[in-house]
Design a protein around this motif. Structure first.
Motif, PDB file in Angstrom:
ATOM      1  N   SER A  17       0.816  -1.216   0.000  1.00  0.00           N
ATOM      2  CA  SER A  17       0.000   0.000   0.000  1.00  0.00           C
ATOM      3  C   SER A  17       0.845   1.259   0.000  1.00  0.00           C
ATOM      4  O   SER A  17       0.538   2.238  -0.695  1.00  0.00           O
ATOM      5  CB  SER A  17      -0.912   0.010   1.232  1.00  0.00           C
ATOM      6  OG  SER A  17      -1.786  -1.089   1.227  1.00  0.00           O
ATOM      7  N   SER A  54      -1.636  -4.726  -2.879  1.00  0.00           N
ATOM      8  CA  SER A  54      -2.322  -4.137  -1.745  1.00  0.00           C
ATOM      9  C   SER A  54      -2.900  -2.801  -2.191  1.00  0.00           C
ATOM     10  O   SER A  54      -2.781  -2.408  -3.343  1.00  0.00           O
ATOM     11  CB  SER A  54      -1.344  -3.936  -0.591  1.00  0.00           C
ATOM     12  OG  SER A  54      -0.778  -5.161  -0.196  1.00  0.00           O
ATOM     13  N   ASN A 138      -5.746  -9.788  -4.951  1.00  0.00           N
ATOM     14  CA  ASN A 138      -5.772  -9.132  -3.651  1.00  0.00           C
ATOM     15  C   ASN A 138      -6.593 -10.005  -2.721  1.00  0.00           C
ATOM     16  O   ASN A 138      -7.361 -10.869  -3.174  1.00  0.00           O
ATOM     17  CB  ASN A 138      -6.386  -7.734  -3.745  1.00  0.00           C
ATOM     18  CG  ASN A 138      -6.099  -6.867  -2.516  1.00  0.00           C
ATOM     19  OD1 ASN A 138      -5.444  -7.302  -1.567  1.00  0.00           O
ATOM     20  ND2 ASN A 138      -6.591  -5.638  -2.531  1.00  0.00           N
ATOM     21  N   ASP A 152      -1.891 -10.425   5.798  1.00  0.00           N
ATOM     22  CA  ASP A 152      -1.078  -9.448   5.071  1.00  0.00           C
ATOM     23  C   ASP A 152      -0.815  -9.996   3.676  1.00  0.00           C
ATOM     24  O   ASP A 152      -0.844 -11.198   3.447  1.00  0.00           O
ATOM     25  CB  ASP A 152       0.231  -9.156   5.802  1.00  0.00           C
ATOM     26  CG  ASP A 152       1.140 -10.375   5.850  1.00  0.00           C
ATOM     27  OD1 ASP A 152       1.812 -10.646   4.840  1.00  0.00           O
ATOM     28  OD2 ASP A 152       1.156 -11.056   6.878  1.00  0.00           O
ATOM     29  N   ASN A 153      -0.581  -9.079   2.740  1.00  0.00           N
ATOM     30  CA  ASN A 153      -0.428  -9.488   1.351  1.00  0.00           C
ATOM     31  C   ASN A 153       0.962 -10.001   1.013  1.00  0.00           C
ATOM     32  O   ASN A 153       1.175 -10.535  -0.073  1.00  0.00           O
ATOM     33  CB  ASN A 153      -0.817  -8.338   0.408  1.00  0.00           C
ATOM     34  CG  ASN A 153      -2.315  -8.325   0.131  1.00  0.00           C
ATOM     35  OD1 ASN A 153      -3.054  -9.176   0.631  1.00  0.00           O
ATOM     36  ND2 ASN A 153      -2.765  -7.380  -0.673  1.00  0.00           N
TER      37      ASN A 153
END
Length: 370
Positions: A17, A54, A138, A152-153
């Motif tokens: 992100s 993300s 995602n 979490d990605n």
């Protein structure tokens, strides 16, 4: 030049992100376009690219007038439902400049641990690549519950790399490499190569970055690298602005070397992507059958049941003597059904309760040793 990078034909790239959005939460169009140009050149040059992106929650903050990333799941899901459309729209427009079509793939843990769902996820990714599309993956934040979240990605990206049978995983963030300590500390040194856990023994690994819009940090990236390299996939960790150099094989960032062999992909997901919903306690004979002889788990070898789970959920198989989990598997019975079956043979259960009970509690094909 890194030959494991230049020779990779199928590449999974994860971007965080903080590399896609402003600190206020809006989409940073220049950053996205820069990444799209790098990946678009790869894809049009004959490489297969899967992007794990993300940013959905972060992209939804500004439109919803949220000043910071929400802590509660419901508001996160609301932000994701707004931000995911904005994010995928920007990607679609960017990759269209390279003549590429994108396909959105939203996953939860449940989608890739149950046998039928796993096959569907694999087939979707494979067909998108066969059709020349670029999958953008995602977590399905809009519907995922706490129990079925990846968290979490970085971890998601490692598991997608295994699902896609990738040749390379590239983790992009706001830090250019793995360091021996805080990168801002002049005494910290960049680690160019990690051959195994011994190379990490003296590394002080930090948590989420200063931007405040992501969930991960170096901890999650190193763990993702462990997962992927354990599946035989090399990993490059670097900053998003260095993506082009990293994918060209330049010795930027940190390269994590891959293990020599690969386990079965779906069972790899079961070991690394799931949290157990319960525990089955096994006697010594059942432990030996499951661990040493790779047999299915039958009711006769179970001494006790913990937890609340339904058929198809992941459970840990525990050595009743030591209390240590020895395996994880997908159970074929609900928790409320099992106590009446314990210690009984499958022929006995079939005679007493019907042929539907002449089945394994956990089939060996749905079981992975821990």
């Amino acid at each position: 030049m890194r030959e494991v990078v230049t020779g990779a034909r199928r590449i999974v790239v994860k971007v965080g992100s903080s590399s896609l959005t402003t600190a206020a939460g809006g989409i940073d169009e220049q950053r996205i376009d820069a990444l799209v140009d790098v990946l678009g050149a790869l894809a049009t040059g004959g490489r297969e690219v899967v992007l794990v992106s993300s940013g959905a929650i972060a992209a939804g903050l500004a439109p919803l007038h949220l000043r910071r990333r929400p802590r509660d799941l419901a508001t996160q899901q609301a932000a994701a439902s707004v931000g995911q459309g904005l994010l995928i729209g920007r990607y679609a427009a960017g990759f269209a400049r390279h003549g590429l079509t994108v396909g959105q793939v939203l996953l939860t843990v449940d989608d890739v641990t149950r046998r039928a769902h796993y096959r569907n996820a694999y087939r979707t990714l494979r067909k998108l690549l066969d059709l020349g599309a670029l999958p953008i993956v995602n977590e399905n934040d809009t519907v995922a519950t706490e129990e079925i979240r990846f968290g979490d990605n970085d971890r998601l990206a490692a598991l997608v790399a295994a699902l896609a049978d990738a040749d390379l995983l590239v983790l992009l963030s706001d830090v250019d490499a793995l360091y021996t300590g805080n990168p801002a500390d002049p005494s910290s040194r960049r680690i160019p190569l990690v051959r195994g856990d011994s190379d990490l023994s003296q590394v002080a690994i930090g948590s989420a970055g200063k931007s405040g819009v992501g969930t991960g940090g170096m901890v999650t990236k190193v763990e993702a690298a462990r997962i992927a390299t354990g599946f035989g996939i090399p990993v490059v960790l670097t900053a998003a602005p260095l993506a082009g150099a990293a994918l060209a094989g330049d010795e930027v960032g940190t390269l994590f070397e891959a293990a020599a062999t690969r386990p079965a992909a779906r069972l790899f997901w079961l070991a690394h992507a799931t949290s157990p919903r319960g525990r089955l306690h096994l006697d010594a004979g059942a432990v030996a059958a499951v661990v040493a002889r790779r047999k299915s788990l039958l009711p006769a070898g179970i001494t006790a049941v913990d937890g609340s789970f339904a058929a198809g959920d992941p459970v840990d198989l525990v050595d009743a003597g030591s209390g240590t989990p020895v395996a994880r598997g997908l159970v074929n019975y609900d928790a409320v059904e099992l106590p009446a079956l314990l210690g009984r043979s499958t022929p006995e259960l079939a005679a007493a309760l019907g042929p539907g009970y002449e089945r394994e509690v956990v089939h060996r094909d749905d079981l992975v040793l821990l």
